[in-house]
Design an enzyme around this catalytic site. Structure first.
Site, PDB file in Angstrom:
ATOM      1  N   CYS A 128       0.831  -1.204   0.000  1.00 42.14           N
ATOM      2  CA  CYS A 128       0.000   0.000   0.000  1.00 42.14           C
ATOM      3  C   CYS A 128       0.869   1.261   0.000  1.00 42.14           C
ATOM      4  O   CYS A 128       1.519   1.562  -0.988  1.00 42.14           O
ATOM      5  CB  CYS A 128      -0.993  -0.034   1.153  1.00 42.14           C
ATOM      6  SG  CYS A 128      -2.374   1.130   0.938  1.00 42.14           S
ATOM      7  N   HIS A 239      -3.554  -5.085   0.613  1.00 40.59           N
ATOM      8  CA  HIS A 239      -3.013  -5.517   1.911  1.00 40.59           C
ATOM      9  C   HIS A 239      -3.169  -7.028   2.103  1.00 40.59           C
ATOM     10  O   HIS A 239      -4.128  -7.482   2.729  1.00 40.59           O
ATOM     11  CB  HIS A 239      -3.755  -4.811   3.045  1.00 40.59           C
ATOM     12  CG  HIS A 239      -3.436  -3.376   3.216  1.00 40.59           C
ATOM     13  ND1 HIS A 239      -2.487  -2.926   4.124  1.00 40.59           N
ATOM     14  CD2 HIS A 239      -3.937  -2.271   2.615  1.00 40.59           C
ATOM     15  CE1 HIS A 239      -2.420  -1.607   4.067  1.00 40.59           C
ATOM     16  NE2 HIS A 239      -3.290  -1.187   3.162  1.00 40.59           N
ATOM     17  N   GLU A 241      -1.689  -8.893   4.159  1.00 31.52           N
ATOM     18  CA  GLU A 241      -1.579  -9.266   5.579  1.00 31.52           C
ATOM     19  C   GLU A 241      -2.919  -9.229   6.304  1.00 31.52           C
ATOM     20  O   GLU A 241      -3.100  -9.859   7.350  1.00 31.52           O
ATOM     21  CB  GLU A 241      -0.579  -8.346   6.297  1.00 31.52           C
ATOM     22  CG  GLU A 241      -1.102  -6.994   6.743  1.00 31.52           C
ATOM     23  CD  GLU A 241      -1.303  -5.982   5.622  1.00 31.52           C
ATOM     24  OE1 GLU A 241      -1.821  -4.880   5.890  1.00 31.52           O
ATOM     25  OE2 GLU A 241      -0.927  -6.289   4.470  1.00 31.52           O
TER      26      GLU A 241
END
Length: 313
Positions: A128, A239, A241
């Protein structure tokens, strides 16, 4: 029998040459605290790290070293000699703020390029804002981002025709590529983006290969995945994660089995590349001093915050 033994020996030598370490350490850059909600948790803290990045790296098979903010350039050069790869996390930071996230990343990125030019393997994964600042730095610090409206939305990737001819996706499980291209499994939370038009306008298409694009909620197309044409550096606007580790309902992060399986690709890539680095800490004690394990995360999920857990510094 001799022929089989010789073949096995050759294969073993080839495999060992691809792996310089079996215990990679990934350096993750901290983020300055910009929001009052975080400041209220710990008034004396100046930086934070979302625990989801740490968990994602550890799940892929690496240790995590903390890279602090506001240090001298010598600190960043020294830490680069000891870690095997870098993760530049997303968040909210100003690119022109001194002694913060942007300044640390600038030194780390420039030094990483120098290392790779000397065939000293050092991978970077930018997520990001981490992706945006990598492009920003390769543009010599000149702003080239556009406004985007892609918050709390999960999207399938729109792959470029030659995306499989890339370091990132070349060896990927075909099923993961199918998931990424057909299911809304990439978690987007960004107000800025980078377009192919601007990449070409500033001559950066010579340095970066666009692997996928997407559209924001207004139909505005942006780059969602890139990699360097020269170095083991990858940037993603989404993202990965968050799929397995961030649970705030309003964020609409994808949590299906396929979403979690496909998100591992990006961290597995980083660790695979990090294994090619022969960097190591001066001693085990020095490594221990730099690891995230010296800190305890704070559970913030019950506070209805963006992150489930945070490290505060």
């Amino acid at each position: 029998m001799i022929s089989l033994l010789l073949t096995h020996t050759i294969i073993s030598l080839m495999v060992s040459s691809l792996s310089a370490t079996e215990t990679p350490v990934i350096g993750i850059v901290l983020h300055e605290i910009m929001r009052d909600t975080l400041k209220s948790l710990s008034p004396n803290s100046t930086a934070y790290l979302a625990a989801s990045y740490v968990k994602a790296v550890e799940a892929a098979g690496a240790k995590v070293a903390v890279i602090k903010l506001g240090e001298e350039e010598s600190y960043y050069r020294n830490i680069l000699k000891q870690v095997n790869g870098l993760l530049i996390p997303g968040g909210d930071a100003e690119f022109d703020k001194p002694n913060g996230y942007a300044n640390a990343v600038k030194v780390l990125y420039n030094e990483t390029v120098k290392l790779n030019e000397k065939n000293d393997h050092m991978p970077i994964l930018g997520i990001c804002l981490g992706f945006e600042i990598l492009i920003h730095l390769s543009n010599k610090g000149k702003e080239l981002r556009a406004d985007c409206n892609s918050n709390s939305v999960a999207l399938p990737l729109q792959f470029k025709p030659d995306f499989e001819d890339s370091n990132l996706f070349r060896d990927a499980d075909p099923y993961i590529l199918q998931i990424l291209s057909t299911q809304p499994v990439t978690s987007n939370h960004h107000d800025y983006c980078i377009t192919e038009k601007n990449l070409t306008k500033f001559g950066l298409d010579k340095e970066w290969k666009v692997l996928s694009t997407n559209e924001d909620e207004n139909g505005f197309e942006f780059i969602s995945t890139v990699e360097s044409k020269h170095y083991p550096i990858v940037g993603v606007q989404y993202h990965p994660e968050k799929n397995a580790y961030e649970w705030k309902e309003s964020q609409n992060n994808p949590h299906s089995a396929d979403a979690i399986y496909s998100a591992r690709l990006f961290f597995d890539w980083l660790i695979k590349e990090a294994r090619k680095s022969n960097h190591s800490f001066d001693s085990l004690e020095t490594q221990y001093e730099n690891l995230i394990n010296n800190y305890k995360p704070l559970y913030t999920g019950r506070l209805n915050m963006t992150f489930e857990e945070l490290y505060l510094f």
